[in-house]
Every structure is written in C-alpha cells, then in structure tokens.
Scaffold this active site. Sequence first.
Site, PDB file in Angstrom:
ATOM      1  N   HIS A 114      -8.562  18.068 -51.534  1.00  0.00           N
ATOM      2  CA  HIS A 114      -7.450  18.208 -50.537  1.00  0.00           C
ATOM      3  C   HIS A 114      -6.591  19.627 -49.957  1.00  0.00           C
ATOM      4  O   HIS A 114      -5.543  18.892 -50.005  1.00  0.00           O
ATOM      5  CB  HIS A 114      -6.747  16.776 -50.372  1.00  0.00           C
ATOM      6  CG  HIS A 114      -5.824  15.638 -49.353  1.00  0.00           C
ATOM      7  ND1 HIS A 114      -5.943  14.875 -48.909  1.00  0.00           N
ATOM      8  CD2 HIS A 114      -5.622  17.317 -48.109  1.00  0.00           C
ATOM      9  CE1 HIS A 114      -5.256  14.480 -47.595  1.00  0.00           C
ATOM     10  NE2 HIS A 114      -5.014  16.470 -47.369  1.00  0.00           N
TER      11      HIS A 114
ATOM     12  N   ARG B 232      -9.608  13.693 -42.629  1.00  0.00           N
ATOM     13  CA  ARG B 232      -9.562  12.266 -43.519  1.00  0.00           C
ATOM     14  C   ARG B 232     -10.964  11.425 -44.709  1.00  0.00           C
ATOM     15  O   ARG B 232     -11.431  11.559 -43.752  1.00  0.00           O
ATOM     16  CB  ARG B 232      -8.479  11.285 -43.177  1.00  0.00           C
ATOM     17  CG  ARG B 232      -6.918  11.578 -43.023  1.00  0.00           C
ATOM     18  CD  ARG B 232      -6.312  11.878 -43.962  1.00  0.00           C
ATOM     19  NE  ARG B 232      -5.194  12.021 -44.164  1.00  0.00           N
ATOM     20  CZ  ARG B 232      -4.353  13.448 -44.187  1.00  0.00           C
ATOM     21  NH1 ARG B 232      -5.218  14.069 -44.504  1.00  0.00           N
ATOM     22  NH2 ARG B 232      -3.430  13.886 -43.781  1.00  0.00           N
TER      23      ARG B 232
ATOM     24  N   GLU C  12      -8.933   8.803 -52.543  1.00  0.00           N
ATOM     25  CA  GLU C  12      -8.343   9.742 -53.142  1.00  0.00           C
ATOM     26  C   GLU C  12      -7.402   9.215 -53.685  1.00  0.00           C
ATOM     27  O   GLU C  12      -6.356   8.341 -52.636  1.00  0.00           O
ATOM     28  CB  GLU C  12      -8.733  11.568 -52.348  1.00  0.00           C
ATOM     29  CG  GLU C  12      -8.054  11.416 -51.598  1.00  0.00           C
ATOM     30  CD  GLU C  12      -7.586  12.912 -50.815  1.00  0.00           C
ATOM     31  OE1 GLU C  12      -8.389  13.244 -50.227  1.00  0.00           O
ATOM     32  OE2 GLU C  12      -6.529  13.349 -50.720  1.00  0.00           O
TER      33      GLU C  12
HETATM   34  N1  LIG Z   1      -7.265  18.372 -45.928  1.00  0.00           N
HETATM   35  C1  LIG Z   1      -6.268  19.527 -45.328  1.00  0.00           C
HETATM   36  O1  LIG Z   1      -5.878  19.271 -45.997  1.00  0.00           O
HETATM   37  C2  LIG Z   1      -5.749  18.406 -44.037  1.00  0.00           C
HETATM   38  C3  LIG Z   1      -4.822  19.774 -42.689  1.00  0.00           C
HETATM   39  C4  LIG Z   1      -3.929  19.058 -41.998  1.00  0.00           C
HETATM   40  C5  LIG Z   1      -4.134  17.583 -41.437  1.00  0.00           C
HETATM   41  N2  LIG Z   1      -5.545  17.401 -41.943  1.00  0.00           N
HETATM   42  C6  LIG Z   1      -6.038  16.059 -40.764  1.00  0.00           C
HETATM   43  O2  LIG Z   1      -6.910  16.266 -40.386  1.00  0.00           O
HETATM   44  C7  LIG Z   1      -6.508  15.914 -39.096  1.00  0.00           C
HETATM   45  C8  LIG Z   1      -6.537  16.798 -37.581  1.00  0.00           C
HETATM   46  O3  LIG Z   1      -5.625  17.283 -37.523  1.00  0.00           O
HETATM   47  P1  LIG Z   1      -4.950  17.677 -36.091  1.00  0.00           P
HETATM   48  O4  LIG Z   1      -3.729  19.441 -36.215  1.00  0.00           O
HETATM   49  O5  LIG Z   1      -5.690  18.688 -35.639  1.00  0.00           O
HETATM   50  O6  LIG Z   1      -4.713  16.456 -35.747  1.00  0.00           O
HETATM   51  P2  LIG Z   1      -4.583  16.328 -33.923  1.00  0.00           P
HETATM   52  O7  LIG Z   1      -3.815  14.525 -34.168  1.00  0.00           O
HETATM   53  O8  LIG Z   1      -3.916  17.544 -33.239  1.00  0.00           O
HETATM   54  O9  LIG Z   1      -6.019  16.747 -33.469  1.00  0.00           O
HETATM   55  C9  LIG Z   1      -6.743  15.222 -33.432  1.00  0.00           C
HETATM   56  C10 LIG Z   1      -7.794  14.832 -32.693  1.00  0.00           C
HETATM   57  O10 LIG Z   1      -8.962  14.188 -33.058  1.00  0.00           O
HETATM   58  C11 LIG Z   1      -9.477  13.385 -31.856  1.00  0.00           C
HETATM   59  N3  LIG Z   1     -10.162  12.189 -31.895  1.00  0.00           N
HETATM   60  C12 LIG Z   1      -8.872  11.296 -32.293  1.00  0.00           C
HETATM   61  N4  LIG Z   1     -10.190   9.779 -32.380  1.00  0.00           N
HETATM   62  C13 LIG Z   1     -11.409  10.664 -32.260  1.00  0.00           C
HETATM   63  C14 LIG Z   1     -12.527  10.482 -32.266  1.00  0.00           C
HETATM   64  N5  LIG Z   1     -12.714   9.085 -32.332  1.00  0.00           N
HETATM   65  N6  LIG Z   1     -13.897  11.120 -31.925  1.00  0.00           N
HETATM   66  C15 LIG Z   1     -12.910  12.856 -31.174  1.00  0.00           C
HETATM   67  N7  LIG Z   1     -12.197  12.526 -31.942  1.00  0.00           N
HETATM   68  C16 LIG Z   1     -11.012  11.748 -32.360  1.00  0.00           C
HETATM   69  C17 LIG Z   1      -8.370  13.557 -31.016  1.00  0.00           C
HETATM   70  O11 LIG Z   1      -7.776  13.290 -29.758  1.00  0.00           O
HETATM   71  C18 LIG Z   1      -7.225  14.440 -31.331  1.00  0.00           C
HETATM   72  O12 LIG Z   1      -7.601  15.849 -30.295  1.00  0.00           O
HETATM   73  C19 LIG Z   1      -5.622  14.855 -39.316  1.00  0.00           C
HETATM   74  O13 LIG Z   1      -5.403  13.531 -38.180  1.00  0.00           O
HETATM   75  C20 LIG Z   1      -5.065  15.154 -40.885  1.00  0.00           C
HETATM   76  O14 LIG Z   1      -5.794  13.823 -41.071  1.00  0.00           O
HETATM   77  C21 LIG Z   1      -6.051  17.194 -43.043  1.00  0.00           C
HETATM   78  O1  LIG Z   2      -2.676  15.604 -43.396  1.00  0.00           O
HETATM   79  C1  LIG Z   2      -1.348  17.124 -43.264  1.00  0.00           C
HETATM   80  O2  LIG Z   2      -0.952  17.582 -42.906  1.00  0.00           O
HETATM   81  C2  LIG Z   2      -3.033  17.767 -44.469  1.00  0.00           C
HETATM   82  O3  LIG Z   2      -3.680  16.743 -45.305  1.00  0.00           O
HETATM   83  C3  LIG Z   2      -2.282  17.573 -45.976  1.00  0.00           C
HETATM   84  O4  LIG Z   2      -1.389  18.979 -46.751  1.00  0.00           O
HETATM   85  C4  LIG Z   2      -1.397  16.742 -47.082  1.00  0.00           C
HETATM   86  O5  LIG Z   2      -0.871  17.154 -47.937  1.00  0.00           O
HETATM   87  P1  LIG Z   2      -0.009  16.203 -48.683  1.00  0.00           P
HETATM   88  O6  LIG Z   2       0.953  15.621 -48.514  1.00  0.00           O
HETATM   89  O7  LIG Z   2      -1.073  15.400 -49.322  1.00  0.00           O
HETATM   90  O8  LIG Z   2       0.498  17.564 -49.887  1.00  0.00           O
END
Ligand SMILES: NC(=O)c1ccc[n+]([C@@H]2O[C@H](COP(=O)([O-])OP(=O)(O)OC[C@H]3O[C@@H](n4cnc5c(N)ncnc54)[C@H](O)[C@@H]3O)[C@@H](O)[C@H]2O)c1
Ligand SMILES: O=C(O)[C@H](O)[C@H](O)COP(=O)(O)O
Length: 380
Positions: free
Chosen positions: A252, A206, A235
């Site tokens: 994103h 994020r 964003e």
């Molecule tokens: N860019 C994208 O398109 C996209 C897609 C999917 C997810 N995401 C983002 O990525 C994040 C992570 O996804 P995920 O599926 O692995 O989530 P998840 O919840 O499975 O894992 C997140 C991990 O981060 C750890 N965490 C929390 N606070 C922390 C800290 N201060 N330091 C280190 N670790 C910490 C948690 O313990 C957990 O293990 C989501 O929360 C989402 O916001 C972005």
């Molecule tokens: O959290 C997620 O799964 C991702 O950030 C996801 O891909 C965001 O996509 P959006 O919901 O903004 O279409």
Amino acid sequence: MHIVADENIPLLNEFFADFGEITLVEGRSMTAADVAEADILLVRSVTRVDAQLLAGSKVKFVGTATIGTDHIDQDYLQDAGIGFKSAPGCNAQAVVDYVLSALSVLVDERGIGFTDVSVGIVGVGSVGLLLRRRLEEMGVTVLAVDPFKDPEEVGELVTLDEALQADVVTLHTPLTRDGEHPTWHLIDQQRLAQMKPDASLINAGRGAVVDNAALLEHMQNNRDFEAILDVWENEPELDLNLMHRCLLATPHIAGYSLDGKMRGTEYVYQGLCEFFGLPVRRKLAQFLPEPGVKRVNFSDQVPVHQALRTAIRAAYEIRVDDGVMRTAMKRSDNLKATFDHLRKNYPLRRDIPTLRVGVPAKCHDLHEALTAAGFDVRTK
Ligand SMILES: NC(=O)c1ccc[n+]([C@@H]2O[C@H](COP(=O)([O-])OP(=O)(O)OC[C@H]3O[C@@H](n4cnc5c(N)ncnc54)[C@H](O)[C@@H]3O)[C@@H](O)[C@H]2O)c1
Ligand SMILES: O=C(O)[C@H](O)[C@H](O)COP(=O)(O)O
C-alpha cells in the site's frame, strides 16, 4: 488548541505548529483516550474515525491527509457538527507513476511495447483521469468505466463488461458498500471469469474492491493471468499465498511519493485554515526538497520504448518495492507489523514530473512520448 496527529503525517510542525501543541500518536492503534482532549484530529487511512473514537471528545475538526475516506464516518462528523477535510487528488500522480511502472514490467514480460496493450480503467476520478490522459497521449488504447461521470468531462466511457475485456484492468474506485454502484468485491469470481485468461489486474485503490480469495483461486486455475497488488483485503493482514502468486506485490505504497504525502498535509492545512477563518501562510513549495535524481539524458540511439521504460523506472522502480516486500515478509514472524514497518520506513520517492529528461533536438518521437508520460522534457 491541542492537535492530535498520526505520527506518519509529514511536515506536521511546519504546517500546524501555529495552531497549538501537537501530540503524535501511532495511527493504527489510536484510541478514544488519545483524542479526548484534542481540538483538532489529523489522521491517515489507518485510523477509523467514528463515534467510538470521537464521542465525548472536544474534537472540532478532523483532517485526513489521504485521498481515500472509507475510514471516516462522515455522517457522524456531520451530525456531530465536526469540520472535515480530506486531500482529494494529493497523491494521484504517485499512483499514476505506480501504474506506469507496473505496465512497463508487464509489457517487458511479454516482449511487447506500451501501445500493444489495451488498458481498462475502472473509476475515472483524480487518479483514473490522469492515468487515462497519460496513457492516451502515449498511444495506449483505454477502455474507461465510471457510472458517476459524464463523458463530456472525462472522455468516452464504456460498460464494466467492456472494460473487463482489456489486456490490463486497473482499479481506481473508492471502497463503497452501498449506493447504486458499490465497489466492495466489485471484482469477484464472476467478473474475473469475464476477463481474458491472460489478462492482468492492477489494484492500487482499496483491497476489498477485489475478492482476494476469488482472485487467488482464479490465478490458480489460470496460469497466464497476472495480478499486481498494492492494496490487500484486510490489510495489514495479508494472504501470503496470494502475495506469492502476484507478479508484483507492494505494501500500500502506490501513493507514497514525497510530493504526494506532503501535498496531503498541505491540503488538510488549507482546509483547517478555511474552517477557522485564518489566512493560508504556508505553501508546500517552501518545504519540498530538490529531487535526488534531477536529470536523465538520452542519446539519439535509444528506441522510444526503451527510453520510456528507462525513464519511468528511473523515477519509480516498482520491482524494488516488490523485492523488498517479499524479502521482508519471508523473514517476518509478525506479518502485520512488517507490513506497517515497510510503509512507515518507505524510502524517498519523487513524482515523475520532477524528473528532467534530456533528448536530442532531432528526436521528435522521443520528445513526444516522454512528454506524454509526464516528464519534464528538455532538448539538448
Ligand atoms: N494505493 C494507494 O496508495 C492509493 C493512493 C491514492 C488513492 N487510493 C485509492 O484510490 C481511490 C481512487 O482515488 P481517486 O483520487 O481517483 O478518487 P476519486 O474520488 O477522485 O475517483 C474515484 C472515481 O471512482 C468512481 N467510482 C465510484 N464507484 C464506481 C464504480 N462502481 N465503478 C466505477 N467507478 C466508480 C467515482 O465516480 C470517481 O470518479 C481512492 O478512493 C483511494 O481509496 C489508493
Ligand atoms: O487514500 C490515499 O490517499 C492512499 O491510500 C494513502 O496513500 C494511504 O496511505 P496511509 O494513509 O495509509 O499512510
């Protein structure tokens, strides 16, 4: 029942038509009036779901077809007795593919191989753990940090200070503002200064996990420091100066594989069935199309590193997304609208494991490396 859904959720009719009438709404501008008569609300990450949106509505269940949940006031939903389901892990593979493609560019820029860099993974959940497994199997040194995880489950963990010493640091935490280890501006001026002057930072978590202004300033003072950003503070607003200074910039879309998006819909459908005590009748496999690119073949002449980066980029070429974003932003007179337009009209992309890779039977190293990266490897 009446369903109000973000128009960008794929397969809405296929999964939800049996539940009732579906009204499509633009996610970012969804209002209380849009949802007042809904029984079920289905969103993505761009809709803030809280008392302001839901108070006084008939909504009994909220689903978000995303991994991230920072846009949902879960305390409010609980207090109001509204059911909730997100889609943990739905697009983890797509984000891993994004990081692998980014890494392939970084190592190419430096004229080195994957195994010549160390990677710090911050957050070892669905994305971070899958990434860790892939990288370690590829022979990459990983320094992982996660204060909430048990090393018995996710492998050896280090401190954040130690992880920041890696050549590449990649962020996979949720965005949190309170608790014991909040992640808002986790990477700030001080933490950036701890990193190697020629390190690279990838953020596909994020935007606000990184202090974007501090990052730009840091890069202005450290010409060898590189950033690859998929997510941006505030964003769809974007600091163009930051985008210009990034090695790679994307809107994103790290999780935007067809598989990841459709899996998100399926997970919410399963949650809805469970909530209403109904049988699960639909499965994603019914709807996923054949991959557009089905097979890549290598000869015994190709070095392992070259095959790896070719296969990774055949599955997902991050430089195309970077180029499209830069061109669109350059021509744009409305950056926010352009950012969302790029996301809404994102081209079809498939997860790495959907790509079959043919290698000669005698090329054991090649077989091993491509399998480690997640490809469906076949001998020929
Ligand atoms: N860019 C994208 O398109 C996209 C897609 C999917 C997810 N995401 C983002 O990525 C994040 C992570 O996804 P995920 O599926 O692995 O989530 P998840 O919840 O499975 O894992 C997140 C991990 O981060 C750890 N965490 C929390 N606070 C922390 C800290 N201060 N330091 C280190 N670790 C910490 C948690 O313990 C957990 O293990 C989501 O929360 C989402 O916001 C972005
Ligand atoms: O959290 C997620 O799964 C991702 O950030 C996801 O891909 C965001 O996509 P959006 O919901 O903004 O279409």
